[in-house]
Design a protein around this motif. Structure first.
Motif, PDB file in Angstrom:
ATOM      1  N   MET A  21     -17.242 -19.603 -30.161  1.00 37.77           N
ATOM      2  CA  MET A  21     -16.555 -18.345 -29.919  1.00 37.77           C
ATOM      3  C   MET A  21     -17.196 -17.598 -28.744  1.00 37.77           C
ATOM      4  SD  MET A  21     -15.709 -15.281 -32.592  1.00 37.77           S
ATOM      5  CE  MET A  21     -17.117 -15.764 -33.509  1.00 37.77           C
ATOM      6  N   ALA A  22     -18.486 -17.707 -28.579  1.00 36.63           N
ATOM      7  CA  ALA A  22     -19.168 -16.993 -27.505  1.00 36.63           C
ATOM      8  C   ALA A  22     -18.756 -17.511 -26.132  1.00 36.63           C
ATOM      9  CB  ALA A  22     -20.674 -17.114 -27.677  1.00 36.63           C
ATOM     10  N   GLN A  23     -18.273 -18.750 -26.045  1.00 37.38           N
ATOM     11  CA  GLN A  23     -17.844 -19.301 -24.767  1.00 37.38           C
ATOM     12  C   GLN A  23     -16.594 -18.595 -24.262  1.00 37.38           C
ATOM     13  OE1 GLN A  23     -17.421 -23.491 -25.316  1.00 37.38           O
ATOM     14  NE2 GLN A  23     -19.595 -23.799 -25.604  1.00 37.38           N
ATOM     15  N   GLY A  24     -15.787 -18.058 -25.145  1.00 35.92           N
ATOM     16  CA  GLY A  24     -14.624 -17.271 -24.772  1.00 35.92           C
ATOM     17  C   GLY A  24     -13.570 -18.042 -24.018  1.00 35.92           C
ATOM     18  N   PHE A  25     -12.811 -17.316 -23.229  1.00 36.55           N
ATOM     19  CA  PHE A  25     -11.679 -17.865 -22.509  1.00 36.55           C
ATOM     20  C   PHE A  25     -11.871 -17.736 -20.999  1.00 36.55           C
ATOM     21  CE2 PHE A  25     -10.133 -16.377 -26.658  1.00 36.55           C
ATOM     22  CZ  PHE A  25      -9.637 -17.572 -27.165  1.00 36.55           C
ATOM     23  N   ASP A  26     -13.111 -17.647 -20.544  1.00 32.16           N
ATOM     24  CA  ASP A  26     -13.377 -17.475 -19.119  1.00 32.16           C
ATOM     25  C   ASP A  26     -12.670 -18.549 -18.293  1.00 32.16           C
ATOM     26  OD1 ASP A  26     -14.987 -15.414 -19.879  1.00 32.16           O
ATOM     27  OD2 ASP A  26     -16.844 -16.264 -19.111  1.00 32.16           O
ATOM     28  N   GLY A  27     -12.097 -18.120 -17.177  1.00 30.45           N
ATOM     29  CA  GLY A  27     -11.459 -19.081 -16.294  1.00 30.45           C
ATOM     30  C   GLY A  27     -10.441 -18.432 -15.383  1.00 30.45           C
ATOM     31  N   VAL A  28      -9.852 -19.252 -14.517  1.00 29.80           N
ATOM     32  CA  VAL A  28      -8.802 -18.840 -13.597  1.00 29.80           C
ATOM     33  C   VAL A  28      -7.544 -19.577 -14.021  1.00 29.80           C
ATOM     34  CG1 VAL A  28      -8.049 -18.829 -11.190  1.00 29.80           C
ATOM     35  CG2 VAL A  28     -10.464 -18.479 -11.744  1.00 29.80           C
ATOM     36  N   TYR A  29      -6.460 -18.830 -14.234  1.00 31.67           N
ATOM     37  CA  TYR A  29      -5.239 -19.400 -14.798  1.00 31.67           C
ATOM     38  C   TYR A  29      -4.022 -19.078 -13.942  1.00 31.67           C
ATOM     39  CZ  TYR A  29      -8.161 -19.529 -18.987  1.00 31.67           C
ATOM     40  OH  TYR A  29      -9.176 -19.751 -19.885  1.00 31.67           O
ATOM     41  N   GLU A  30      -3.082 -20.000 -13.967  1.00 34.25           N
ATOM     42  CA  GLU A  30      -1.768 -19.776 -13.374  1.00 34.25           C
ATOM     43  C   GLU A  30      -0.777 -19.563 -14.510  1.00 34.25           C
ATOM     44  OE1 GLU A  30      -0.436 -22.191 -10.071  1.00 34.25           O
ATOM     45  OE2 GLU A  30      -2.446 -23.024  -9.904  1.00 34.25           O
ATOM     46  N   TYR A  31       0.355 -18.949 -14.174  1.00 32.54           N
ATOM     47  CA  TYR A  31       1.356 -18.633 -15.190  1.00 32.54           C
ATOM     48  C   TYR A  31       2.252 -19.835 -15.440  1.00 32.54           C
ATOM     49  CZ  TYR A  31       5.082 -16.263 -17.668  1.00 32.54           C
ATOM     50  OH  TYR A  31       5.990 -15.896 -18.613  1.00 32.54           O
ATOM     51  N   ALA A  32       2.238 -20.370 -16.650  1.00 30.44           N
ATOM     52  CA  ALA A  32       3.152 -21.378 -17.176  1.00 30.44           C
ATOM     53  C   ALA A  32       3.048 -22.763 -16.535  1.00 30.44           C
ATOM     54  CB  ALA A  32       4.588 -20.887 -17.126  1.00 30.44           C
ATOM     55  N   GLY A  46     -15.987 -13.017 -18.693  1.00 33.64           N
ATOM     56  CA  GLY A  46     -16.646 -12.183 -19.697  1.00 33.64           C
ATOM     57  C   GLY A  46     -15.721 -11.072 -20.147  1.00 33.64           C
ATOM     58  N   ALA A  47     -16.176  -9.836 -20.042  1.00 32.04           N
ATOM     59  CA  ALA A  47     -15.372  -8.683 -20.448  1.00 32.04           C
ATOM     60  C   ALA A  47     -14.435  -8.216 -19.344  1.00 32.04           C
ATOM     61  CB  ALA A  47     -16.270  -7.531 -20.869  1.00 32.04           C
ATOM     62  N   ASN A  48     -14.577  -8.778 -18.146  1.00 32.09           N
ATOM     63  CA  ASN A  48     -13.725  -8.390 -17.016  1.00 32.09           C
ATOM     64  C   ASN A  48     -12.539  -9.332 -16.916  1.00 32.09           C
ATOM     65  OD1 ASN A  48     -15.476  -6.281 -16.078  1.00 32.09           O
ATOM     66  ND2 ASN A  48     -16.840  -7.903 -15.383  1.00 32.09           N
ATOM     67  N   MET A  49     -11.378  -8.758 -16.672  1.00 33.02           N
ATOM     68  CA  MET A  49     -10.166  -9.540 -16.583  1.00 33.02           C
ATOM     69  C   MET A  49      -9.291  -8.967 -15.480  1.00 33.02           C
ATOM     70  SD  MET A  49      -7.473 -10.277 -19.654  1.00 33.02           S
ATOM     71  CE  MET A  49      -6.047  -9.257 -19.336  1.00 33.02           C
ATOM     72  N   SER A  50      -8.603  -9.835 -14.766  1.00 32.11           N
ATOM     73  CA  SER A  50      -7.604  -9.432 -13.783  1.00 32.11           C
ATOM     74  C   SER A  50      -6.289 -10.053 -14.219  1.00 32.11           C
ATOM     75  CB  SER A  50      -8.004  -9.918 -12.393  1.00 32.11           C
ATOM     76  OG  SER A  50      -6.967  -9.657 -11.474  1.00 32.11           O
ATOM     77  N   PHE A  51      -5.304  -9.219 -14.522  1.00 36.40           N
ATOM     78  CA  PHE A  51      -4.012  -9.659 -15.032  1.00 36.40           C
ATOM     79  C   PHE A  51      -2.966  -9.314 -13.982  1.00 36.40           C
ATOM     80  CE2 PHE A  51      -0.438  -8.770 -18.171  1.00 36.40           C
ATOM     81  CZ  PHE A  51      -0.209 -10.104 -18.458  1.00 36.40           C
ATOM     82  N   TYR A  52      -2.528 -10.318 -13.229  1.00 33.93           N
ATOM     83  CA  TYR A  52      -1.637 -10.086 -12.090  1.00 33.93           C
ATOM     84  C   TYR A  52      -2.227  -9.018 -11.167  1.00 33.93           C
ATOM     85  CZ  TYR A  52       1.736 -12.908 -14.580  1.00 33.93           C
ATOM     86  OH  TYR A  52       2.368 -13.943 -15.238  1.00 33.93           O
ATOM     87  N   CYS A  56      -8.690  -5.151 -15.738  1.00 38.09           N
ATOM     88  CA  CYS A  56      -8.726  -4.867 -17.178  1.00 38.09           C
ATOM     89  C   CYS A  56     -10.123  -5.153 -17.707  1.00 38.09           C
ATOM     90  CB  CYS A  56      -7.740  -5.759 -17.935  1.00 38.09           C
ATOM     91  SG  CYS A  56      -6.033  -5.661 -17.394  1.00 38.09           S
ATOM     92  N   THR A  57     -10.433  -4.574 -18.856  1.00 34.28           N
ATOM     93  CA  THR A  57     -11.657  -4.906 -19.575  1.00 34.28           C
ATOM     94  C   THR A  57     -11.285  -5.283 -20.996  1.00 34.28           C
ATOM     95  OG1 THR A  57     -12.040  -2.594 -20.147  1.00 34.28           O
ATOM     96  CG2 THR A  57     -13.172  -3.428 -18.197  1.00 34.28           C
TER      97      THR A  57
END
Length: 113
Positions: A21-32, A46-52, A56-57
């Protein structure tokens, strides 16, 4: 005299989910699906996210029973008028894609090489 401590196998079962669970979902993703050139839709670090491209945090990570491996977060995004707080659920589907569920809507993101 050297003593050896034996750790019961159940200790590893308890520790292993916490490590995963600590590994989380870190990564760079494309849509669909993957584009050429790539269109980056989601970046998680980590706690930082960029959504389009919206900053976001993520906070208050809480594992959920369904879907399996899902983690619910408090997601705060600033769309230009100040932070907006929502509850977001992240999980991986059967294909290994990242799914983001917010307000009953789901988006699927893929990792492209």
């Amino acid at each position: 005299m050297t003593t050896t401590r034996i750790i019961p196998a159940t200790a590893f079962v308890i520790v292993l989910p916490a490590i995963c669970m600590a590994q989380g979902f870190d990564g760079v993703y494309e849509y669909a699906f993957c584009d050429t050139p790539p269109y980056v839709a989601l970046v998680i670090d980590g706690a930082n996210m960029s959504f389009y491209e919206t900053p976001c945090t993520l906070s208050d990570d809480t594992p959920v029973d369904e879907p399996s491996g899902g983690i619910q977060y408090t997601m705060s995004c600033d769309y230009g008028g100040g932070p907006q707080v929502q509850t977001a659920l992240f999980y991986r589907n059967a294909d290994g894609d990242l799914v983001l569920r917010v307000d009953g809507n789901e988006d699927r993101f893929v990792t492209c090489n």
